[in-house]
Design a protein around this motif. Structure first.
Motif, mmCIF file in Angstrom:
data_model
loop_
_atom_site.group_PDB
_atom_site.id
_atom_site.type_symbol
_atom_site.label_atom_id
_atom_site.label_comp_id
_atom_site.label_asym_id
_atom_site.label_seq_id
_atom_site.Cartn_x
_atom_site.Cartn_y
_atom_site.Cartn_z
ATOM 1 N N ILE A 168 -41.968 36.111 -32.005
ATOM 2 C CA ILE A 168 -40.897 36.513 -32.936
ATOM 3 C C ILE A 168 -39.548 36.412 -32.217
ATOM 4 O O ILE A 168 -38.555 35.959 -32.792
ATOM 5 C CB ILE A 168 -41.151 37.950 -33.459
ATOM 6 C CG1 ILE A 168 -42.416 37.983 -34.333
ATOM 7 C CG2 ILE A 168 -39.960 38.512 -34.208
ATOM 8 C CD1 ILE A 168 -42.308 37.249 -35.658
ATOM 9 N N GLY A 169 -39.536 36.800 -30.941
ATOM 10 C CA GLY A 169 -38.298 36.686 -30.153
ATOM 11 C C GLY A 169 -37.797 35.256 -30.117
ATOM 12 O O GLY A 169 -36.598 34.997 -30.293
ATOM 13 N N GLU A 170 -38.735 34.331 -29.926
ATOM 14 C CA GLU A 170 -38.344 32.914 -29.863
ATOM 15 C C GLU A 170 -37.750 32.465 -31.196
ATOM 16 O O GLU A 170 -36.706 31.817 -31.244
ATOM 17 C CB GLU A 170 -39.560 32.044 -29.520
ATOM 18 C CG GLU A 170 -39.874 32.065 -28.038
ATOM 19 C CD GLU A 170 -41.171 31.342 -27.701
ATOM 20 O OE1 GLU A 170 -41.797 30.746 -28.609
ATOM 21 O OE2 GLU A 170 -41.549 31.405 -26.518
ATOM 22 N N LEU A 197 -31.303 52.852 -26.126
ATOM 23 C CA LEU A 197 -29.933 52.535 -25.700
ATOM 24 C C LEU A 197 -29.665 51.029 -25.698
ATOM 25 O O LEU A 197 -28.619 50.579 -26.165
ATOM 26 C CB LEU A 197 -29.692 53.109 -24.297
ATOM 27 C CG LEU A 197 -28.327 52.773 -23.702
ATOM 28 C CD1 LEU A 197 -27.234 53.560 -24.409
ATOM 29 C CD2 LEU A 197 -28.286 53.048 -22.206
ATOM 30 N N MET A 198 -30.636 50.267 -25.171
ATOM 31 C CA MET A 198 -30.418 48.824 -25.028
ATOM 32 C C MET A 198 -30.333 48.125 -26.386
ATOM 33 O O MET A 198 -29.772 47.050 -26.498
ATOM 34 C CB MET A 198 -31.538 48.198 -24.193
ATOM 35 C CG MET A 198 -31.556 48.622 -22.752
ATOM 36 S SD MET A 198 -30.119 48.012 -21.862
ATOM 37 C CE MET A 198 -29.167 49.460 -21.662
ATOM 38 N N ALA A 199 -30.905 48.768 -27.424
ATOM 39 C CA ALA A 199 -30.796 48.208 -28.776
ATOM 40 C C ALA A 199 -29.520 48.704 -29.455
ATOM 41 O O ALA A 199 -28.805 47.942 -30.108
ATOM 42 C CB ALA A 199 -32.025 48.606 -29.603
ATOM 43 N N ARG A 235 -32.575 32.284 -19.757
ATOM 44 C CA ARG A 235 -32.372 30.822 -19.771
ATOM 45 C C ARG A 235 -32.883 30.231 -21.088
ATOM 46 O O ARG A 235 -32.244 29.370 -21.687
ATOM 47 C CB ARG A 235 -33.159 30.164 -18.632
ATOM 48 C CG ARG A 235 -32.527 30.389 -17.290
ATOM 49 C CD ARG A 235 -33.134 29.477 -16.222
ATOM 50 N NE ARG A 235 -32.452 29.738 -14.987
ATOM 51 C CZ ARG A 235 -32.856 30.648 -14.088
ATOM 52 N NH1 ARG A 235 -33.953 31.332 -14.289
ATOM 53 N NH2 ARG A 235 -32.143 30.859 -12.996
ATOM 54 N N LYS A 236 -34.058 30.722 -21.529
ATOM 55 C CA LYS A 236 -34.651 30.198 -22.777
ATOM 56 C C LYS A 236 -33.792 30.570 -23.976
ATOM 57 O O LYS A 236 -33.624 29.794 -24.912
ATOM 58 C CB LYS A 236 -36.067 30.761 -22.959
ATOM 59 C CG LYS A 236 -37.014 30.274 -21.884
ATOM 60 C CD LYS A 236 -38.404 30.815 -22.140
ATOM 61 C CE LYS A 236 -39.297 30.495 -20.947
ATOM 62 N NZ LYS A 236 -40.499 31.294 -20.913
ATOM 63 N N ILE A 237 -33.271 31.792 -23.941
ATOM 64 C CA ILE A 237 -32.434 32.258 -25.057
ATOM 65 C C ILE A 237 -31.195 31.368 -25.181
ATOM 66 O O ILE A 237 -30.814 30.935 -26.266
ATOM 67 C CB ILE A 237 -31.981 33.724 -24.812
ATOM 68 C CG1 ILE A 237 -33.180 34.655 -24.681
ATOM 69 C CG2 ILE A 237 -30.972 34.195 -25.851
ATOM 70 C CD1 ILE A 237 -33.885 35.014 -25.948
ATOM 71 N N PRO A 271 -15.855 47.445 -18.958
ATOM 72 C CA PRO A 271 -16.736 46.396 -19.503
ATOM 73 C C PRO A 271 -17.997 46.285 -18.674
ATOM 74 O O PRO A 271 -17.965 46.464 -17.455
ATOM 75 C CB PRO A 271 -15.890 45.124 -19.392
ATOM 76 C CG PRO A 271 -14.769 45.446 -18.470
ATOM 77 C CD PRO A 271 -14.572 46.929 -18.495
ATOM 78 N N PHE A 272 -19.130 46.007 -19.340
ATOM 79 C CA PHE A 272 -20.411 45.898 -18.636
ATOM 80 C C PHE A 272 -20.963 44.493 -18.822
ATOM 81 O O PHE A 272 -21.051 43.998 -19.937
ATOM 82 C CB PHE A 272 -21.402 46.931 -19.192
ATOM 83 C CG PHE A 272 -22.675 46.992 -18.402
ATOM 84 C CD1 PHE A 272 -22.762 47.778 -17.270
ATOM 85 C CD2 PHE A 272 -23.780 46.228 -18.760
ATOM 86 C CE1 PHE A 272 -23.932 47.818 -16.515
ATOM 87 C CE2 PHE A 272 -24.951 46.265 -18.016
ATOM 88 C CZ PHE A 272 -25.022 47.062 -16.888
ATOM 89 N N GLY A 273 -21.356 43.868 -17.713
ATOM 90 C CA GLY A 273 -21.959 42.543 -17.820
ATOM 91 C C GLY A 273 -22.141 41.912 -16.460
ATOM 92 O O GLY A 273 -21.444 42.273 -15.504
ATOM 93 N N VAL A 311 -31.657 43.277 -35.151
ATOM 94 C CA VAL A 311 -32.055 43.717 -33.810
ATOM 95 C C VAL A 311 -33.533 43.427 -33.619
ATOM 96 O O VAL A 311 -34.352 43.745 -34.478
ATOM 97 C CB VAL A 311 -31.816 45.238 -33.645
ATOM 98 C CG1 VAL A 311 -32.145 45.689 -32.232
ATOM 99 C CG2 VAL A 311 -30.376 45.603 -33.994
ATOM 100 N N LYS A 312 -33.874 42.839 -32.448
ATOM 101 C CA LYS A 312 -35.294 42.623 -32.105
ATOM 102 C C LYS A 312 -35.572 43.443 -30.846
ATOM 103 O O LYS A 312 -35.292 43.024 -29.737
ATOM 104 C CB LYS A 312 -35.529 41.130 -31.833
ATOM 105 C CG LYS A 312 -36.909 40.617 -32.152
ATOM 106 C CD LYS A 312 -38.048 41.123 -31.319
ATOM 107 C CE LYS A 312 -38.206 40.612 -29.933
ATOM 108 N NZ LYS A 312 -39.134 41.481 -29.157
ATOM 109 N N PRO A 313 -36.129 44.667 -31.026
ATOM 110 C CA PRO A 313 -36.422 45.485 -29.854
ATOM 111 C C PRO A 313 -37.709 45.025 -29.174
ATOM 112 O O PRO A 313 -38.398 44.136 -29.668
ATOM 113 C CB PRO A 313 -36.573 46.889 -30.449
ATOM 114 C CG PRO A 313 -37.017 46.671 -31.847
ATOM 115 C CD PRO A 313 -36.496 45.329 -32.290
ATOM 116 N N SER A 314 -38.032 45.673 -28.049
ATOM 117 C CA SER A 314 -39.171 45.225 -27.241
ATOM 118 C C SER A 314 -40.509 45.661 -27.836
ATOM 119 O O SER A 314 -40.664 46.776 -28.326
ATOM 120 C CB SER A 314 -39.042 45.771 -25.827
ATOM 121 O OG SER A 314 -40.183 45.431 -25.083
#
Ligand code: NAD
Length: 475
Positions: A187-189, A134-136, A209-211, A418-420, A152-155
């Protein structure tokens, strides 16, 4: 800026596998332009079809990744929700895509003005492990509805589901339409340093914060869907049986590994004992046993399990009273209430993300409100009460990403809301129309009329221009 130019300063170059995939999408985007409604509907339909077609494989993969995820929870929270996201987008796409007329002051008439939604281009999505499909896919639906290409970069923590997602996308989409990139933090970075036209990240506040810092290098706009401590306030006059059933259902869904799960309870002091007794009894009723109970999900991995045990042990060492509903088995942890907790304890400072539940008494609703106000702004807030005045005060005097009156979690499944988060729990929105808009440029366009009166303001500013300006200032 070309990809080649971006090889310095950390952004993956065109030779880097990530950079080259991104570059291919950008090229395709420029080549093909904004997709029309039919193509967007088709892409959305393909997302729905791939989820429907892989239903059993998804249930199996999530179960394997968690070493025990209730089948019904996967059906509800991964499959049903994703399909309703697709359905809502398909149903409303025509309306969302339509240019929107905007009002003009008399001074600008007879011109006209519109907002024209346009796809931004190439969107990035980074997703967490707790609802790995779902989150992806939920942000992806918004990005695709708005006409974007997406990566998309999933977990990496749910490798089976992430691999399945990659296979499903590859089977249903061209590599320059939607691509899934596998990998962990490194890879996320690198992914977050790609010059996306928008980056939506779901995960922890610290990584958020890093993102944002990485995205700032490219001035990539971000939507950050983060975590935090979502309170549930039980009013003195609440329907206690209904409130308890709702809290236990919401907290123990996916064993508390839900971003909007109630993180702690604020309960009127007089009701504390009753609340605790009823909550333990309710948990035992919903889950008569933990061991071998297919309805109850496990903690996703040993590291998360150890984190929760450390939090619990620290609270106990510092004087908290611990009450559990049943006995745990393996990585399945029972609902654990914590009483007499203190502000300094990790369980009170950090997001719990598991079945631990501190219960904190308050004397007056003002105290409950000020407790919430003192902390970071939460992702969700729940108020259980029959007193409209108390409900209005809590809603009016606290700020949270979302709120539910007399239940929890359900707002996250409503596509038209809306979600956030807000503050430390995130920024920006997705779901439904707001998701479409997050991934669109709403371009303001004015259409001038040949009958316009702009010539009245032509320099040199003589009597005529001055009279016009006086007229405008008088209005
Ligand atoms: P996480 O931040 O550890 O990881 C999320 C994703 O980010 C993963 O894909 C991971 O590989 C990647 N990542 C990790 N470090 C990175 C870095 N330095 N740069 C780029 N990418 C990096 O989060 P998690 O443990 O997977 O998820 C749990 C958190 O997510 C909780 O805090 C929870 O509240 C939050 N969450 C929020 C929502 C929401 O909608 N607001 C939904 C689900 C989960």
């Amino acid at each position: 800026m070309s990809i080649a130019e971006l090889s310095d300063g950390g952004t993956p170059s065109a030779e880097h596998p990530l950079g080259s995939r991104f570059a291919a999408m950008r090229v395709a985007n420029l080549r093909d332009g904004a997709p029309g409604r039919e193509l967007r509907l088709d892409r959305l339909q393909r997302i729905g079809a791939m989820v429907k077609g892989s239903r059993d494989a998804i249930i199996e993969a999530v179960d394997a990744d968690f070493s025990g995820r209730a089948r019904e929870e996967t059906l509800l929270a991964e499959i049903f929700t994703t399909l309703s996201t697709v359905r809502h987008a398909r149903k409303n796409l025509g309306k969302w895509m339509r240019p929107r007329r905007r009002a003009l002051d008399l001074a600008f008439k007879p011109a006209s003005a519109r907002l024209i939604p346009q796809p931004l281009g190439v969107v990035g999505v980074i997703s967490p492990w707790n609802y790995p499909l779902l989150m992806a896919l939920s942000p992806l639906v918004g990005a695709v509805a708005a006409g974007n290409r997406a990566m998309v970069k999933p977990s990496e923590i749910t490798p089976r589901t992430s691999a399945l997602l990659g296979e499903m996308i590859q089977a249903h989409f061209a590599a320059d339409e939607i691509a899934v990139v596998q990998g962990g933090r490194d890879i996320g970075e690198a992914f977050s340093r790609l010059p996306f036209d928008h980056l939506l990240y779901t995960g922890s506040t610290n990584v958020g914060r890093k993102i944002m810092a990485a995205a700032a290098e490219n001035l990539t706009p971000v939507t950050l869907e983060l975590g935090g401590k979502s309170p549930a306030i039980i009013g003195g006059d609440a329907d206690m049986a209904a409130a308890v059933a709702s809290i236990v259902r919401g907290k123990l869904f996916n064993a508390g590994q839900t971003c909007v799960a109630p993180d702690y309870i604020l309960v009127a002091r007089d009701e504390l004992e009753q609340f605790v007794e009823r909550t333990l009894a309710q948990a035992n009723k919903f889950y008569p046993s933990i061991e071998g109970n297919a309805d109850y999900s496990a903690i996703v991995n040993q590291a998360q399990f150890d984190r929760l045990q450390t939090m619990l042990g620290q609270a106990e060492d510092q004087g908290a009273r611990i009450l559990t509903a049943g006995t745990g088995a393996g990585r399945k942890m029972p609902l654990t209430l914590l009483l007499d907790t203190k502000d300094a304890m990790a369980v009170r400072r950090e997001e719990i993300f598991g079945p631990l539940l501190p219960v904190i008494p308050y004397d007056d609703i003002s105290d409950a409100i000020s407790h919430v106000q003192k902390g970071d702004r939460p992702l969700a807030l729940y108020i259980y009460s029959r007193d409209q005045n108390a409900i209005d005060r809590v809603l009016g005097e606290t700020i949270s990403g979302g709120a539910v009156v007399n239940d929890c979690l359900i707002h996250a499944g409503v596509e038209d809301l809306p979600f956030g988060g807000v503050g430390a729990s995130g920024m920006g929105h997705y779901h439904g129309r707001e998701g479409f808009e997050t991934f669109s440029k709403l371009k303001p366009v004015m259409y001038q009329s040949r009958w316009n009166a702009m010539w009245l303001l032509n320099p040199p500013y003589g009597k005529r221009a001055k009279a016009m300006i006086n007229l405008l200032l008088k209005r």
